[in-house]
Design a protein around this motif. Structure first.
Motif: not given
Length: 578
Positions: A403-405, A438, A440, A448, A469
Motif C-alpha cells: 500500500v502506497d502511503t 506500506s 513511502s 505492517k 495506515l
C-alpha cells in the motif's frame, strides 16, 4: 575444500547477479527512480530471482517491522453492490445532446471510442449519428446518452437498484437470466441487436493436434486437453465477461448435463481450473500472454478475432456455446418519453446501412450459427456464479497487499484505500494467508502485518493494521514491492503448495528508491503475479505504463480506478483472485 568451492560459487553468483542488476542503472544516481520500462534481455530463473532479491534487499534501507496492534473486526459482510460507484462520476462514451434523453448501457465491444481506428465503435457511431439528426418526439428535442460497461457490471447495477441507465444491451442472454432470477422487471426491445459469436481460438498447431486426437475442436475436446495438461488457454472472468460466462455455462452443461452444479460438475471443473494459467480480467491481459507465447489459445469473440490480422494469421476460431446476439432491454415504462426515444433509436440500429457497418467492424461472421443447447433454467446463471466462486481456487493462496502511503495519498485516496481493505476482509477465507506492507520514502518501507493464515487473530491484526495506515513522504514503490515479494517467497519455503499473489495500491509516479529497470529484471523470474490498482492513472501516463509493465511480467492485470470506485474495483478483482 567442498565447502570452500560452494562458498566461492555462491560468491560468484552474487557478483554476477549484482552486475545484472547494476546494468539497469544507467543515468542518475543509484537511489533515483527511473520509469524507463526497459526490462532488458536477461531472463532469470526463480532461484536466481530469489538470490537477486536478497542482493537488492541487502542494499536497501532495512524494512521496518512494525509492532502489530489488534483492531475491531467488522463482521458485516457487505454485498459487492454496496461498493458500486455512482455512474454520474464516470464519463459516458457519448454524452446526451439535449436535456431530454434516454441512456443506454452497452457492452464494450460495440461502445468504444469512434476515433476511426476502433473496431468496437458500432453503437457509438449510431448514437452519434442519431443525435446529429436532431430527433423530435412529442414536441421535444431528444437524444441518446451511451455508457460502456462490462455485461456483468451493468447487470450488477440493475440488480442493486443503483442503475441510472434506461436500457442495457449486454453481449448475450445470460445476463437477462440473471435479472430474471433477481425479479428485475424489464421490457425486451429486441433479442438480436447485433450478431456476434463466442469461440475457442487455438494456434494452428494446437488446433490440428486436437482435431487429430479428439476428432474436432469443441468444449469437450478442449476440456479434456486442458485437464490432461496438453493445452494452455486463457478464459475470461465469468462474473463480468459475457464470453467467460458463456464458457462456464457451456463447460458445465457439456461435461455434466444431468447435474452441472453437482459432484461431477465440481470434480471436472476443479480439474480444469487446476490446469489453466489464470482467469483473465481483460482482453489486453490475454493478448499479452498470447504474444509472449504463454498460451496456446483463448476463449474469444468472433468480432475481436476477425478484426485482428495477427490473430487470423496465427489462430483458428471455432464457435461454441450460446450466440452473442446483444439483446436490448429497457427498464422505463412503456409509453414513457424515454421508451419512445429508445424505440425510435432502435430503428436506426436496424437499417441495412447499420448492418453493413457492423459487418465492416467484424460482426455477423456466423449469422446462421445455432447453439447446441438452450437455457431452460432461468436461475442457473446466479447459481453458476456462486458455484464458480466456491470452486475456482484449487490451491491455497498467500497474498501480500503493498500500500502506497506517500504524501500524495492524503485525503480521499488513503480513506478509500482503508475502506477498500476493510471491506474485502469479510470475503477472505480463513485458509488464505494475508500480509501487508506500506511504503513511502525508501527508508519508510514497513512490514505492517506479517504473513499468516487469516484466522480470527490475524483478522484482528489486519483490522488494526489497516486503521493505522498514515501518509507522508515520497514514493519508493519498488522498494515496497520487493519487500512484499520477499515476504511471499519466504512463506513459500515452508508452504511449497501455496499460490502466491501480490496486490499494489498506489496513486502516482515512483520518485525514489529502486529503479524500474532494476526491479523488473528481478521480479520477472519470481512467477508471482502482481496486480496493481492505480488511482486516477489517466493523470499519470508514466505511472500507468510502469504498473502495466509490472502486471505483464507474470500474467496479472492493472486496474485504473478513481478514488471513488477503488472499493468496487478492488473487491471485484479479489472476487476472482481469492
Amino acid at each position: 575444500m567442498k565447502n570452500k568451492g560452494r562458498a566461492a560459487r555462491a560468491w560468484m553468483q552474487t557478483i554476477v547477479l549484482a552486475a545484472i542488476l547494476l546494468s539497469g542503472c544507467s543515468g542518475g544516481s543509484a537511489g533515483g527512480a527511473v520509469a524507463d520500462g526497459k526490462v532488458g534481455t536477461v531472463s532469470m530463473t526463480v532461484d536466481e530471482s530469489i538470490a537477486a532479491i536478497n542482493v537488492l534487499m541487502r542494499g536497501m534501507p532495512k524494512v521496518v517491522e512494525d509492532a502489530e496492534v489488534k483492531g475491531t473486526v467488522d463482521f458485516d459482510a457487505r454485498s459487492l453492490y454496496d461498493a458500486l460507484p455512482d455512474l454520474s462520476e464516470r464519463e459516458p462514451v457519448v454524452k446526451a445532446a439535449t436535456d431530454v434523453f434516454a441512456e443506454i448501457a452497452s457492452s464494450s465491444e460495440k461502445a468504444g471510442q469512434a476515433d476511426g481506428s476502433n473496431s468496437n465503435s458500432w453503437l457509438t457511431e449510431l448514437v452519434t449519428e442519431y443525435n446529429k439528426s436532431n430527433p423530435v418526439i412529442d414536441g421535444e428535442r431528444v437524444s441518446i446518452q451511451l455508457r460502456s460497461l462490462a455485461s456483468g457490471d451493468m447487470a450488477n447495477y440493475a440488480l442493486s437498484g443503483r442503475r441510472s441507465f434506461d436500457a442495457m444491451t449486454p453481449s448475450n442472454e445470460l445476463w437477462l437470466d440473471l435479472l430474471d432470477s433477481g425479479n428485475i422487471r424489464y421490457t425486451e426491445l429486441t433479442d438480436k441487436l447485433l450478431v456476434n459469436t463466442a469461440g475457442i481460438m487455438l494456434s494452428k498447431a494446437k488446433n490440428n493436434e486436437l482435431t487429430a486426437k479428439y476428432g474436432q475442436v469443441d468444449i469437450d475436446s478442449v476440456a479434456k486437453a486442458v485437464i490432461a495438461g496438453e493445452l494452455q488457454i486463457g478464459v475470461p472472468n465469468p462474473l463480468t465477461s459475457a464470453t467467460g460466462a458463456n464458457w462456464l455455462y457451456g463447460f458445465l452443461m457439456t461435461e455434466a448435463p444431468e447435474d452441472p452444479l453437482g459432484p461431477k460438475g465440481s470434480e471436472l471443473f476443479r480439474a480444469f481450473q487446476e490446469n489453466i494459467p489464470y482467469i483473465a480480467h481483460t482482453t489486453t491481459q490475454m493478448s499479452h500472454s498470447l504474444e509472449a507465447g504463454l498460451l496456446d489459445g483463448a476463449v474469444y469473440e468472433a468480432q475481436q478475432y476477425y478484426t485482428s490480422p495477427t490473430l487470423r494469421n496465427n489462430y483458428v476460431f471455432t464457435p461454441f456455446g450460446l450466440p452473442h446476439w446483444n439483446p436490448l432491454v429497457m427498464f422505463c415504462e412503456e409509453g414513457s418519453l424515454e421508451a419512445k426515444i429508445l424505440e425510435d433509436f432502435l430503428k436506426t440500429c436496424q437499417t441495412d446501412k447499420a448492418a453493413r457497418r457492423a459487418s465492416e467492424l467484424g460482426f455477423y461472421q456466423y449469422p446462421d450459427y445455432q447453439a447446441p443447447y438452450q437455457v431452460t433454467d432461468r436461475t442457473i446463471v446466479a447459481r453458476m456464479q456462486s458455484f464458480w466462486q466456491e470452486e475456482k481456487n484449487v490451491k491455497p493462496i498467500a497474498v501480500v497487499f503493498v500500500v502506497d502511503t506517500s504524501g500524495s495519498m492524503d485525503g480521499e485516496p488513503i480513506l478509500n484505500a482503508r475502506e477498500a481493505l476493510r471491506q474485502i476482509s469479510s470475503n477472505i477465507d480463513s485458509s488464505t494467508a494475508v500480509g501487508l506492507v506500506s511504503f513511502s520514502d525508501e527508508k519508510k518501507v514497513h512490514q505492517k502485518l506479517a504473513l499468516r493464515p487469516f484466522d480470527m487473530d490475524q483478522r484482528r491484526f489486519y483490522a488494526g493494521t489497516v486503521d493505522s495506515l498514515e501518509v507522508g513522504g515520497g514514493t519508493a514503490m519498488f522498494n515496497g514491492i520487493l519487500a512484499g515479494e520477499n515476504m511471499l517467497l519466504n512463506y513459500k519455503k515452508d508452504h511449497p503448495e501455496v499460490q502466491l499473489k501480490l496486490f499494489v495500491l498506489t496513486d502516482g509516479e515512483t520518485n525514489g528508491g529502486l529503479r524500474e529497470s532494476q526491479a523488473l529484471k528481478v521480479l520477472d523470474g519470481t512467477d508471482i503475479p502482481m496486480f496493481s490498482i492505480g488511482y486516477n492513472l489517466d493523470k499519470y501516463p508514466k505511472a500507468a505504463q510502469v504498473l502495466e509493465n509490472l502486471s505483464t511480467l507474470n500474467e496479472a492485470v492493472t486496474i485504473n480506478a478513481s478514488s471513488e470506485d477503488v472499493v468496487y474495483r478492488l473487491r471485484s478483482l479479489l472476487s476472482v483472485e481469492m
